[in-house]
Design an enzyme around this catalytic site. Structure first.
Site, PDB file in Angstrom:
ATOM      1  N   ASP A   1      -1.864  -5.504   1.219  1.00  0.00           N
ATOM      2  CA  ASP A   1      -2.060  -6.954   1.193  1.00  0.00           C
ATOM      3  C   ASP A   1      -2.683  -7.381   2.524  1.00  0.00           C
ATOM      4  OD1 ASP A   1      -1.804  -9.618   0.360  1.00  0.00           O
ATOM      5  OD2 ASP A   1       0.263  -9.791   1.077  1.00  0.00           O
TER       6      ASP A   1
ATOM      7  N   GLU B   1      -8.007  -8.630   4.224  1.00  0.00           N
ATOM      8  CA  GLU B   1      -9.354  -9.249   4.325  1.00  0.00           C
ATOM      9  C   GLU B   1      -9.991  -9.000   5.681  1.00  0.00           C
ATOM     10  OE1 GLU B   1      -6.554 -10.768   3.277  1.00  0.00           O
ATOM     11  OE2 GLU B   1      -7.066 -10.488   1.164  1.00  0.00           O
TER      12      GLU B   1
ATOM     13  N   ASP C   1      -3.147 -15.057  -4.875  1.00  0.00           N
ATOM     14  CA  ASP C   1      -2.172 -16.145  -4.996  1.00  0.00           C
ATOM     15  C   ASP C   1      -2.661 -17.301  -5.857  1.00  0.00           C
ATOM     16  OD1 ASP C   1      -0.949 -14.468  -3.270  1.00  0.00           O
ATOM     17  OD2 ASP C   1      -1.090 -15.776  -1.515  1.00  0.00           O
TER      18      ASP C   1
HETATM   19  O1  MIG Z   1       0.905 -14.617   3.380  1.00  0.00           O
HETATM   20  O2  MIG Z   1       3.694 -10.576   1.182  1.00  0.00           O
HETATM   21  O3  MIG Z   1      -0.993 -12.262  -2.063  1.00  0.00           O
HETATM   22  O4  MIG Z   1       1.307 -11.345  -3.343  1.00  0.00           O
HETATM   23  O5  MIG Z   1       3.770 -11.882  -2.103  1.00  0.00           O
HETATM   24  C1  MIG Z   1       1.343 -14.228   2.119  1.00  0.00           C
HETATM   25  C2  MIG Z   1       3.862 -11.890   0.798  1.00  0.00           C
HETATM   26  C3  MIG Z   1       1.439 -12.739   2.040  1.00  0.00           C
HETATM   27  C4  MIG Z   1       0.261 -12.636  -0.066  1.00  0.00           C
HETATM   28  C5  MIG Z   1       0.151 -11.870  -1.339  1.00  0.00           C
HETATM   29  C6  MIG Z   1       1.397 -12.080  -2.150  1.00  0.00           C
HETATM   30  C7  MIG Z   1       2.602 -11.616  -1.362  1.00  0.00           C
HETATM   31  C8  MIG Z   1       2.673 -12.369  -0.039  1.00  0.00           C
HETATM   32  N1  MIG Z   1       1.430 -12.200   0.693  1.00  0.00           N
END
Ligand code: MIG
Length: 815
Positions: free
Chosen positions: A425, A428, A504
């Protein structure tokens, strides 16, 4: 979200310290980024000008333009590589490291009006007058391109956008399936909070355009990771314009049948590996299932209710203070024990891994990374620190092969703890800001395989390379395992390493509706394995919305429920008994579909084709079918028309040509008529292509158990006098023995004469038939009246014919 509610939710999630860091970082970053602002006045355009002369090469040419250079190479029969200069050298991260050009015979010629490079399928013409075109071997022009122009350090290219052509690709977009009329940015971005239809860009962008006209495709993959923008007929309805802020201008260009072109792109950028079978099962996730006892209770609840489950995801709260490659010993006193117990029951743990490494000299990963110089720095040599979940974090420079290796090796801790899959996650990469671009400063330095560059050249490939590092690490550390990686960001080639999900999205009907187009365009961007947070991420779905989302998720490659922190429970039973019943029906249906889905996964491995395809696939001439983005094909056999509106009890769907059979009622429809399909809350409109032999497993609760029960072959009769072949691919579902030949492909040809059906069954491969029996069932509404089995034994049992194993031929009469 408005500014106030943004600020409030930020306060809630990252606290006052987090807000202070975000404010401070935004100011520092803005100051650093000043130097990178585009000049006030638009830079003048300098056309490279027409071709002056060229030197032929065995598979292309080296051209001299009035103001630059152009190298052309045929890399596949339907794909040319074009590189314009002058431009800096840059790594080719999108291209599969294993790719070798294989264009077949190539003819390079000078003609009166210009040069020509021709393969057996296509001819690229470079007229002395300027511009470029692709022709088929009958001499028909398939595609044109205007000679690119240089703008400062950047580029601009343009091509005609013919009327009646639809435009797809560009990675992940909250846009319609046909991208015409929009402007899209090429810059991976965490939209922060929830996104909705029209928000652009999102987490995963890529410069791949797929045009479809009269059922034929044109593909343009700009192998340029620099920031850019694509205008699809918005400034000028008759043109597509692509701009990049820098880099070398490298283009892969081809034309031809859509499936063939997508396969060429997949050869170039890499075909996805075969996933482990369990990845196609049902995944339950939330931010976060913690502590350990909660994970255990969750799995018990699935067990107690008899609901299927293959994986549970651990979101960021399993970590020790958000330190990657650690876990919180208070919340998870025995993570290896938990993983072992769940594994015994056939449930896997998937753990999140973010790129930001907490700046903390007492934490081994940071200390080692810092000492060994693994993190990104600013031009003055200081480590870049940006705030994310752990507070200030340092960012590994994944554009350095040694850093990738170092990072890959870190997965050992999690593998040894029994974690079966990895969820990347924030890659980017994302950072917390209160304004401006939520990523690293543009001045950040990157190794770029020794060529060196700043964040503008590395940003869009950062996520891809993070996942590559992890995937290659897991391959090295545990060579028997098929790695499962799920990634939020990516670029061309991400499919070599990971599945992706769409981030999200909002928990509302608009978010559900929009996700279908997003998944379809990801598929046409060469990314076949995609999912959406079932139920939506931000907010709470109504019971009806959740039920409809589960129904859609059943037919997506990744079937995972997920929700944000602070939202109410989002488990199959959280919305009352009626919705629980619906979840049961659809989770079971998912497991019944596993043999079909696994076969599609293998097909994606061979061809690069998406599992989820537009209704126009493969060659519909009607552009209308390439614009439908509220329905899709799942492989060749199924047409899924999800309910995407509240209160709907049915819907219409335009059918592709051919005969389609309602999977629930058996009613027959003839495309291209419009089908009106009923869909009370317990149903999703679902059609099977006539002639299909659909392999269905038993409704078991773990993917691995499908082999303990008979396999059903459901026969959907073709039109009279017609026949069709369906495939079934099988192997161990894990490991790499299939690469040494341990697989089998069963081919079923179903032919019809009047009321007589003939099923011919042939097999290729050595993997033994894994099911204890085979049930041959008719489509709903039909009955078998007479049966003859050759090359096997079988008998009629109720509505099915039961065979002990494969048979060479089965002949039935039906009424
Ligand atoms: O700033 O890890 O898209 O699936 O639950 C949010 C917490 C960070 C974004 C992800 C989401 C995840 C969440 N993350």
């Amino acid at each position: 979200m408005d500014a106030l509610s943004r600020a409030l939710s930020a306060l809630r999630w990252i606290g006052p310290g987090g807000i202070w860091r975000a404010l401070r970082y935004s100011r520092t970053k803005a100051r650093l980024d000043q130097a990178y602002l585009p000049p006030r006045a638009p830079e003048t355009s300098r056309p490279l000008g027409p071709l002056r002369e060229a030197r032929p090469r065995p598979t292309g040419l080296e051209g001299v333009l009035e103001e630059g250079s152009l190298e052309v190479e045929a890399v596949l029969p339907r794909l040319f590589r074009l590189l314009w200069g002058p431009g800096p050298a840059a790594p080719e991260y999108g291209v599969d490291p294993a790719f070798r050009p294989d264009p077949g015979p190539v003819e390079v010629r000078e003609r009166e009006e210009g040069w020509s490079v021709a393969t057996a399928a296509l001819e690229l013409r470079l007229p002395f007058g300027g511009g470029l075109c692709l022709r088929d071997r009958q001499g028909r022009v398939q595609a044109r391109l205007e000679g690119p122009v240089r703008r400062g350090a950047g580029w601009e290219a343009a091509l005609p956008l013919p009327e009646g052509a639809t435009v797809h690709g560009l990675g992940e977009r909250a846009a319609p399936l046909d991208l015409r009329g929009g402007r899209y940015r090429l810059w991976n971005r965490d939209p922060g909070g929830a996104y909705g239809p029209g928000d652009d860009p999102l987490y995963l962008t890529l410069p791949l355009l797929f045009l479809v006209r009269r059922g034929e495709g044109i593909l343009l993959f700009f192998d340029v990771p620099w920031p850019g923008e694509v205008d699809v007929g918005r400034e000028d309805p008759g043109r597509i314009r692509i701009r990049f802020e820098g880099g070398p201008l490298r283009l892969y260009w081809g034309a031809g049948p859509v499936p063939e072109l997508l396969s060429a792109y997949a050869r170039l950028t890499g075909r996805p590996p075969l996933p482990p079978l369990w990845a196609l099962g049902y995944h339950q996730s939330r931010w976060s299932y913690a502590p350990q006892a909660r994970v255990e209770a969750l799995v018990e609840a699935f067990e107690g209710r008899g609901l299927p489950l293959d994986a549970v995801h651990l979101d960021i709260d399993y970590m020790d203070g958000y330190r990657v490659f650690t876990w919180d010993r208070r919340r998870f006193p025995d993570l290896p024990g938990l993983a072992r117990r769940l594994a015994r029951e056939g449930v896997r743990l998937v753990a999140i891994v973010d790129p930001g490494v907490k700046v903390d000299p007492g934490y081994g990963v940071y200390r080692q990374g810092h000492e060994q110089g693994r993190f990104c720095t600013l031009p003055d040599g200081t480590e870049v620190h940006a705030p994310v979940w752990p507070g200030w974090a340092a960012f590994p420079d994944f554009t350095d092969p040694e850093v990738r290796r170092w990072w890959g090796d870190r997965y050992r801790v999690l593998l040894e703890a029994g974690i079966a899959g990895f969820w990347n996650d924030m890659n980017e990469p994302a950072a917390f800001v209160d304004r401006g671009d939520p990523t690293l400063p543009l001045a950040t330095r990157h190794a770029l395989e020794g060529l060196g560059g700043d964040h503008r050249a590395a940003h869009n490939v950062y996520g891809l390379l993070m996942v590559r590092a992890g995937y290659e690490g897991v391959r090295r550390l545990d060579p028997q395992r098929r790695p499962f990686f799920l990634s939020r960001s990516g670029w061309a080639g991400i499919q070599r390493y990971a599945w992706v999900w769409t981030g999200d999205c909002r928990s509302d009907w608009a978010g559900l509706r929009a996700s279908v187009a997003t998944v379809l365009n990801l598929g046409l961007s060469g990314i076949p394995f995609v999912g959406v947070d079932v139920g939506g991420f931000h907010g709470r779905p109504s019971p009806e919305l959740f039920a409809r989302w589960v129904q859609l998720g059943t037919f997506l490659p990744l079937f995972r429920t997920h929700t944000a922190a602070g939202t109410p429970d989002q488990e199959p039973w959280s919305f009352g008994p009626r919705v629980e019943g619906i979840c049961r029906i659809f989770l079971e249906l998912r497991y019944r579909l596993l043999p079909y889905l696994y076969t599609l996964a293998w097909e994606a491995r061979r061809t690069g084709w998406p599992l989820v395809r537009p209704l126009g696939w493969p060659d519909a001439e009607d552009p209308g079918l390439w614009r439908v983005d509220d329905a899709f094909l799942l492989g060749e056999a199924l047409l899924v028309a999800p309910i995407l509106e509240p209160g709907a009890e049915g819907r219409a769907v335009p059918l592709p040509p051919g005969r389609w059979i309602d999977v629930w009622s058996g009613r027959v429809w003839e495309g291209p008529e419009r089908a009106e399909l009923a869909a009370p809350l317990e149903r999703i409109p679902l059609l099977a292509r006539a002639g299909t032999v659909l392999p269905l497993a038993a409704p078991v609760r773990r993917s691995g158990r499908i082999f303990s029960h008979p396999l059903t072959l459901r026969l959907y009769p073709p039109a009279d006098g017609e026949a069709r072949t369906s495939l079934l691919y099988l192997d161990e579902g894990e490991g790499w023995a299939h690469e040494a030949g341990a697989f089998r492909i069963d081919r079923f040809t179903l032919a019809r004469e009047g009321r007589r059906l003939e099923l011919t069954w042939t097999t290729e491969g050595t993997y033994p038939w894994p099911f204890p029996a085979v049930r041959i069932e008719p489509a709903p509404g039909l009955r078998w009246t007479a049966v003859r089995v050759e090359g096997g034994t079988g008998r009629q049992e109720g509505e099915a014919i039961v065979l002990e194993g494969p048979a060479a031929r089965v002949e039935v009469r039906f009424s």
